[in-house]
Design an enzyme around this catalytic site. Structure first.
Site, PDB file in Angstrom:
ATOM      1  N   ASP A 102      41.526   4.986 -85.013  1.00  0.00           N
ATOM      2  CA  ASP A 102      40.679   5.155 -83.823  1.00  0.00           C
ATOM      3  C   ASP A 102      40.789   6.310 -82.789  1.00  0.00           C
ATOM      4  O   ASP A 102      41.955   6.883 -82.823  1.00  0.00           O
ATOM      5  CB  ASP A 102      41.499   3.619 -83.027  1.00  0.00           C
ATOM      6  N   ASP A 103      39.613   6.300 -81.846  1.00  0.00           N
ATOM      7  CA  ASP A 103      39.869   7.129 -80.635  1.00  0.00           C
ATOM      8  C   ASP A 103      39.386   8.532 -80.987  1.00  0.00           C
ATOM      9  O   ASP A 103      39.779   9.357 -80.063  1.00  0.00           O
ATOM     10  CB  ASP A 103      41.057   7.026 -79.949  1.00  0.00           C
ATOM     11  N   HIS A 153      33.079   2.477 -81.866  1.00  0.00           N
ATOM     12  CA  HIS A 153      34.334   2.101 -80.925  1.00  0.00           C
ATOM     13  C   HIS A 153      34.046   2.406 -79.378  1.00  0.00           C
ATOM     14  O   HIS A 153      34.834   2.811 -78.613  1.00  0.00           O
ATOM     15  CB  HIS A 153      35.522   3.069 -81.271  1.00  0.00           C
ATOM     16  N   HIS A 157      35.247   4.027 -74.232  1.00  0.00           N
ATOM     17  CA  HIS A 157      36.383   3.365 -74.338  1.00  0.00           C
ATOM     18  C   HIS A 157      36.846   2.482 -73.203  1.00  0.00           C
ATOM     19  O   HIS A 157      38.079   2.665 -72.997  1.00  0.00           O
ATOM     20  CB  HIS A 157      37.569   4.626 -74.754  1.00  0.00           C
ATOM     21  N   HIS A 246      46.031   5.889 -84.877  1.00  0.00           N
ATOM     22  CA  HIS A 246      44.961   6.674 -83.766  1.00  0.00           C
ATOM     23  C   HIS A 246      45.023   8.278 -84.120  1.00  0.00           C
ATOM     24  O   HIS A 246      45.963   8.700 -84.513  1.00  0.00           O
ATOM     25  CB  HIS A 246      45.252   6.866 -82.458  1.00  0.00           C
TER      26      HIS A 246
HETATM   27 ZN   LIG Z   1      40.754   2.801 -78.894  1.00  0.00          ZN
END
Ligand SMILES: [Zn+2]
Length: 276
Positions: A102-103, A153, A157, A246
């Site tokens: 993620d991210d 996502h 955020h 991440h």
């Molecule tokens: Zn995230």
């Protein structure tokens, strides 16, 4: 359910179509569509004089995404996020796990994570943030071109659990469009930042034919608890689990070091990394 199951089936039908069409162009068969794929060109009539030679087209890198190795009817509900592969399909093949990252995209960490995944021939699922995609479009494209799965996502955020329907929609749609334009992939899955789900979020993602995804294993790598702690948690991954880590949101050196150790160990145990 608001017809989610129907849409879900349609989505998987697309995936199946991808499977059927899997050929020279490596068509994707994991339930995600490709946007902007040109159709076959009309051949130039031999009798037609051509005034100047056509420019040589730049070859497009061929994605090598493998389709999810199951064909059973998928099952899910829109009212809670999916945490294990068995919540997506009744019987995923034995020993499959999903690595979700993620991210990103992040200019320092994503390329290193991609190199590591390539080294171990692991296919992962990236939940990417729209603003990061806007800032680092080439890295977003590289994730897709490396054959990994791309998912939504949000744009910025935020925590969506108490956000208005309007805000949720904007976060989801803006990211959805930007990801599709940049990578050529229309995301089929969505993860709420920080697990901030709400009925409004489920409604908004269902409108875009996406499924809500969480995780079964969370090493809390974002909090940088140390390589040992991340590694121990990751090594607890069992068949059917969705594993979270991440490649953005800060210094991810610990995550990278842990993955370096864990990927070969999980593979040695016979676990097979699969897209969602
Ligand atoms: Zn995230």
């Amino acid at each position: 359910m608001r017809g989610l199951l129907t849409r879900r089936r349609a989505l998987w039908a697309l995936g199946a179509a991808g499977l059927v069409g899997l050929g020279a162009d490596g068509a994707r068969g994991d339930g995600i569509e490709r946007a902007g794929v040109p159709g076959p060109r009309t051949p130039v009539d031999a009798a037609t004089p051509v005034p100047s030679p056509a420019p040589t087209p730049t070859p497009t890198p061929t994605p090598t995404l493998r389709p999810a190795p199951w064909t059973a009817e998928p099952i899910t509900t829109a009212e809670q996020p999916v945490r294990r592969l068995t919540e997506l399909v009744p019987a995923p093949p034995p020993n499959t796990i999903a690595l979700t990252i993620d991210d990103g995209p992040h200019p320092a960490w994503t390329p290193r994570v991609l190199d590591l995944l390539a080294e171990h021939d692991v296919q992962a699922t990236f939940f990417i943030i729209g603003e990061q995609v806007r800032e680092f479009p080439k890295i977003a494209k590289r994730i897709a071109d490396s054959g990994h799965q791309i998912c939504n996502h949000t744009m910025t955020h935020p925590t969506l659990s108490h956000a208005s329907a309007k805000k949720i929609k904007r976060e989801i749609v803006d990211a959805h469009d930007l990801i599709a334009q940049t990578t050529g992939i229309v995301p089929g899955f969505f993860r709420a930042p920080g697990g901030g789900w709400s009925p409004r979020v489920y409604d908004a993602i269902a409108e875009h034919d996406m499924l809500p995804i969480d995780w079964a294993v969370d090493p809390r790598d974002w909090a940088r608890p140390g390589v040992g702690a991340i590694r121990r948690s990751m090594l607890g991954t069992k068949a059917g689990d969705i594993l979270l880590c991440h490649d953005g949101g800060g210094d991810r050196a610990q995550t990278l070091a842990a993955l370096k150790d864990v990927l070969p160990k999980l593979k040695k145990r016979g676990l097979i990394f699969t897209p969602l």
